[in-house]
Enzyme design. Structure first.
Site, PDB file in Angstrom:
ATOM      1  CG  HIS A   1      -6.097  -2.219   8.453  1.00 42.55           C
ATOM      2  ND1 HIS A   1      -6.188  -0.921   8.908  1.00 42.55           N
ATOM      3  CD2 HIS A   1      -4.772  -2.526   8.567  1.00 42.55           C
ATOM      4  CE1 HIS A   1      -5.006  -0.473   9.253  1.00 42.55           C
ATOM      5  NE2 HIS A   1      -4.126  -1.437   9.071  1.00 42.55           N
TER       6      HIS A   1
ATOM      7  CD  GLU B   1      -9.194   0.852   7.250  1.00 43.08           C
ATOM      8  OE1 GLU B   1      -9.127  -0.079   8.080  1.00 43.08           O
ATOM      9  OE2 GLU B   1      -8.642   1.957   7.432  1.00 43.08           O
TER      10      GLU B   1
ATOM     11  CG  ASN C   1      -9.392  -1.462  11.478  1.00 46.15           C
ATOM     12  OD1 ASN C   1      -8.385  -2.083  11.132  1.00 46.15           O
ATOM     13  ND2 ASN C   1      -9.864  -0.436  10.799  1.00 46.15           N
TER      14      ASN C   1
ATOM     15  CG  ASP D   1      -0.363  -0.588   2.457  1.00 42.10           C
ATOM     16  OD1 ASP D   1       0.875  -0.598   2.573  1.00 42.10           O
ATOM     17  OD2 ASP D   1      -1.121  -1.039   3.335  1.00 42.10           O
TER      18      ASP D   1
HETATM   19  C1  F6R Z   1       1.340  -1.515   6.068  1.00 40.86           C
HETATM   20  C2  F6R Z   1       0.076  -2.231   6.130  1.00 40.86           C
HETATM   21  C3  F6R Z   1      -0.772  -2.187   7.360  1.00 40.86           C
HETATM   22  C4  F6R Z   1       0.028  -2.443   8.644  1.00 40.86           C
HETATM   23  C5  F6R Z   1      -0.883  -2.349   9.853  1.00 40.86           C
HETATM   24  C6  F6R Z   1      -0.123  -2.516  11.152  1.00 40.86           C
HETATM   25  O1  F6R Z   1       1.947  -1.677   4.813  1.00 40.86           O
HETATM   26  O2  F6R Z   1      -0.298  -2.820   5.175  1.00 40.86           O
HETATM   27  O3  F6R Z   1      -1.786  -3.161   7.253  1.00 40.86           O
HETATM   28  O4  F6R Z   1       0.628  -3.699   8.585  1.00 40.86           O
HETATM   29  O5  F6R Z   1      -1.550  -1.121   9.861  1.00 40.86           O
HETATM   30  O6  F6R Z   1       0.743  -1.439  11.319  1.00 40.86           O
HETATM   31  P1  F6R Z   1       1.819  -1.440  12.505  1.00 40.86           P
HETATM   32  O7  F6R Z   1       2.800  -2.505  12.182  1.00 40.86           O
HETATM   33  O8  F6R Z   1       2.443  -0.058  12.429  1.00 40.86           O
HETATM   34  O9  F6R Z   1       1.066  -1.694  13.755  1.00 40.86           O
END
Ligand code: F6R
Length: 249
Positions: A137, A142, A135, A66
């Protein structure tokens, strides 16, 4: 279901070794990469180990999950910047083979379509790394995202914006949209390594454990994937029943 390690460093050591073995076996591996705090110890350990073993990473192709819409590649909170800082610049990657969604595309719909197509043109992803949002994702898919989705634009939920606000100077600067690989793109990866660490992931691990396969809990889709490793640390496992955990010492 969950492989539970002591802490993020133990996970990093275990996975770094696995990744190195994969790349030695298949130097032209196609990797699906993630950003975020969860991945930092792993990328650090991988860089140390890869350098020590003079691992050739020049033939690897990578696709990131992403990118924020509106952030250029040079923006310190962009995922382009993150990947350079934490991984790419430390090893001999071929930059032409490191793909991320473009946060400032001319034609966003065409760009999204091309991104999923490019993954398919490379024969699909051999190994996909995934973190998880509080959440549920995965990527920036989402809750409520269709399991049939391909790369697309998402409106970031307030939960995600607040969680990620820690990286920005103020909430006003946190982007409201992102481009993410779709659920179907993720599901087509041959192997998936899902990682969750820390107290703040304990509740979502319980939610994931208790959830049916349901679009309201995106990570639950992985329960139907034939080759997914769920790797978490003791803090993220705090609310799980012991029967759901295999502890790795
Ligand atoms: C990032 C991504 C997100 C993160 C998730 C957890 O490329 O795809 O799904 O893996 O938001 O983020 P952290 O590791 O910062 O808790």
């Amino acid at each position: 279901m969950f492989l539970v390690f002591n802490d993020p460093q133990a996970i990093a050591q275990y996975l770094s070794e696995r990744f190195i073995n994969l790349i030695k076996t298949k130097p032209q591996s196609v990797l699906g990469l993630a950003t975020g705090s969860t991945m930092e110890p792993l990328y650090h350990q991988f860089c140390v180990d890869a350098k020590q073993q003079a691992l050739d990473v020049s033939q690897i192709t990578s696709f990131n999950l992403d990118e924020y819409i509106g952030l250029s590649h040079e923006h310190p909170q962009s995922y382009h910047y993150y990947m350079n800082q934490h991984l790419f610049k430390h090893l001999g990657f071929d930059a032409h083979k490191n793909f991320l969604p473009n946060g400032v595309p001319e034609n966003v719909d065409a760009h999204c379509q091309e991104y999923s197509q490019k993954i398919a043109d490379h024969g699909g992803i051999d190994l996909q790394l995934l973190g998880v949002g509080t959440n549920g994702h995965i990527g920036f898919n989402e809750p409520g995202t269709s399991f049939d989705s391909r790369t697309h634009v998402v409106e970031l939920s307030e939960t995600t914006r607040i969680d990620n606000g820690r990286f920005f100077d103020s909430m006003d600067e946190v982007p409201t949209q992102a481009i993410t690989m779709g659920m179907r793109d993720i599901m087509e990866a041959k192997q998936i390594v899902f990682i969750a660490t820390g107290d703040n992931k304990a509740q979502v691990m319980l939610d994931l454990y208790e959830s049916e396969v349901d679009e309201q809990m995106p990570a639950s889709m992985l329960k139907d994937h034939p080759n997914t490793l769920f790797i978490i640390d003791k803090k993220a496992a705090a609310l799980l029943p012991a029967a759901a955990c295999e502890f790795v010492e």
